[in-house]
Design an enzyme around this catalytic site. Structure first.
Site, PDB file in Angstrom:
ATOM      1  N   HIS A   1       0.593  -1.046  -0.438  1.00  0.00           N
ATOM      2  CA  HIS A   1       0.801  -0.176  -0.149  1.00  0.00           C
ATOM      3  C   HIS A   1       1.100   0.989  -0.278  1.00  0.00           C
ATOM      4  O   HIS A   1       0.346   2.552  -0.358  1.00  0.00           O
ATOM      5  CB  HIS A   1      -1.293   0.372   0.624  1.00  0.00           C
ATOM      6  CG  HIS A   1      -2.044   0.405   0.749  1.00  0.00           C
ATOM      7  ND1 HIS A   1      -2.218   1.417  -0.442  1.00  0.00           N
ATOM      8  CD2 HIS A   1      -3.487   0.450   1.061  1.00  0.00           C
ATOM      9  CE1 HIS A   1      -3.531   1.984   0.047  1.00  0.00           C
ATOM     10  NE2 HIS A   1      -4.540   1.190   1.039  1.00  0.00           N
TER      11      HIS A   1
ATOM     12  N   ASP B   1      -2.559   1.694  -4.334  1.00  0.00           N
ATOM     13  CA  ASP B   1      -3.670   2.222  -3.514  1.00  0.00           C
ATOM     14  C   ASP B   1      -4.662   1.035  -3.871  1.00  0.00           C
ATOM     15  O   ASP B   1      -4.430  -0.057  -4.365  1.00  0.00           O
ATOM     16  CB  ASP B   1      -4.749   3.654  -3.999  1.00  0.00           C
ATOM     17  CG  ASP B   1      -3.725   4.694  -3.584  1.00  0.00           C
ATOM     18  OD1 ASP B   1      -3.283   4.373  -2.313  1.00  0.00           O
ATOM     19  OD2 ASP B   1      -4.155   5.078  -3.985  1.00  0.00           O
TER      20      ASP B   1
END
Length: 447
Positions: free
Chosen positions: A420, A424
């Site tokens: 992450h 995203d």
């Protein structure tokens, strides 16, 4: 002039290696470029070439020893050259203590322990070991070059503290931390060995003794946390520590992929050597999906996110002593049949120990398939510095709704772990969904 032999650094995550075998003995002549020793990491065992011509004057780290990258393992000298390597490696450069004269004479090898408050010259690895074993370096006699303290010196000092006690090192350390005199503790273990329970009783003599002795239990089998197992553990822990990992799942209808494989096997049934696995088809689809979602084909490095125009596809392979991830270079350039051959080749050589360092480094994305173990889904751990790893579960018949009717379909779970920090959730999930669509309808892989 003497030449130091150092522990090489292979890959961004390598921190240490194990000297599994020296191919030359002390005193043997060596030539630059010829294999000198073998190093075992969590990924591979590979030979290292001699850096210069000469004679292997000293082996500092013996077979089975573990050393940090760039640590000195031995010394090559010219024939007849005298090298001061008594008992240890040449000391790494250390900052001089405040007020020390720049032309002060170096301490002799095998120097006496330092006085309180005096600077102690020691190898970096020796300092680390001293901290772990809680050994005061000022009490250790250095046997390395210029009197530097080596790992061997620290270990011997620690072992000396245990001499004379029939107790494990952990029990002795526990007693020392608690201020218990082991000479006053009666051991109840095998052959009178002092256990932690004995030390706890010594700390609380008023505690009631058990009404009856418990039945003797068989001793545990202890698997040392060392070698490949320790290196894998360290790298997996580092992966979880250094990346913000998130895993998403999708269950797909793999009936179309099953039918495609069946047709290709039938077409090649006259070839007894022809093999085609579901993993081959998944690998081909992954390469196609990565080209459409380039952020998933990236690596996070010190200077930023590197997007790659090529796909170096890693295939996780289970071997006898752990796990290895060879990768197929430029996997996106192959058709299904070509990729099938390449994947099978690196996997076979991984199990036989025939991989090069180039084949286990530089990967951009990894597939870990556990379908053969009967597992539906799992959470794979990233292979740093890659952005994503795909987990592939088994194909199993399940009731499903198709065209408004309940029927039996071939279902499979895919799990995608991604960093992450690099991307995203939406881009990662879009990649996973498109991959699932390709496997449900293989025709989408060619458009």
């Amino acid at each position: 002039m003497a030449q130091e032999v150092i522990m090489p650094k292979w890959g961004l995550t390598m921190k240490e290696g194990k000297v599994s075998r020296w191919l030359k003995a002390e005193g043997d002549p060596v030539k630059a470029g010829e294999p000198l020793f073998e190093v075992e990491t969590d990924k591979i065992t590979n030979s290292v070439e001699a850096p210069a011509d000469g004679v292997l004057a000293k082996i500092i780290v013996p077979e089975g020893g573990v050393a940090a990258v760039q640590a000195v393992l031995g010394v090559i000298a010219a024939p007849g050259e005298t090298v001061d390597v008594a008992g240890g490696a040449p000391a790494a450069a250390e900052p001089a203590p405040a007020g020390a004269s720049s032309d002060a004479a170096p301490a002799a090898s095998g120097a006496a322990p330092a006085k309180d408050g005096e600077f102690v010259k020691a190898m970096p690895a020796a300092r680390k070991l001293a901290r772990e074993l809680e050994v005061d370096l000022s009490t250790v006699t250095g046997t390395g070059r210029d009197g530097a303290v080596t790992m061997k010196d620290v270990q011997e000092a620690a072992d000396a503290a245990f001499a004379g006690f029939n107790a494990s090192r952990k029990a002795i350390e526990f007693a020392r931390k608690k201020g218990i005199d082991l000479t006053q503790v009666a051991g109840t273990g095998e052959d009178g060995r002092i256990t932690k329970a004995d030390i706890l009783r010594a700390m609380n003599p008023a505690a009631e003794a058990p009404a009856a002795a418990a039945p003797a239990q068989a001793a545990d089998t202890v698997i040392p946390m060392e070698g490949v197992r320790k290196l894998i553990a360290d790298n997996m822990q580092a992966s979880l520590t250094n990346a913000a990992q998130l895993t998403v799942f999708v269950e797909i209808d793999a009936t179309g992929m099953v039918e495609l494989r069946g047709k290709l096997l039938a077409r090649n049934k006259r070839n007894p050597d022809y093999r085609l696995s579901y993993n081959d088809i998944v690998s081909y689809a992954v390469c196609r999906a990565l080209k459409r979602h380039p952020i998933m084909n990236s690596t996070l490095q010190d200077d930023g996110i590197h997007l790659h125009d090529y796909v170096n596809l890693g295939i996780a392979v289970s071997i006898d002593n752990g796990l290895i991830v060879p990768n197929v270079k430029n996997a996106d350039k192959y058709g299904l049949e070509g990729l099938r051959t390449e994947v099978r080749d690196v996997a076979t050589r991984a199990r036989k120990g025939g991989l090069s360092m180039d084949e286990i480094s530089g990967g951009t994305f990894t597939i870990s398939n556990v379908s053969m173990l009967g597992v539906d889904g799992f959470t794979p751990i990233l292979n740093p510095p890659e952005t994503g790893i795909l987990g592939v579960g088994r194909i199993v018949e399940k009731p499903a709704v198709k065209d408004g009717a309940v029927c039996v379909r071939q279902m499979m779970t895919l799990s995608l772990t991604f960093n992450h920090m690099t991307t995203d959730g939406a881009p990662a999930m879009a990649f996973l969904r498109e991959l699932g669509d390709m496997l449900e309808d293989p025709g989408l892989m060619i458009v």
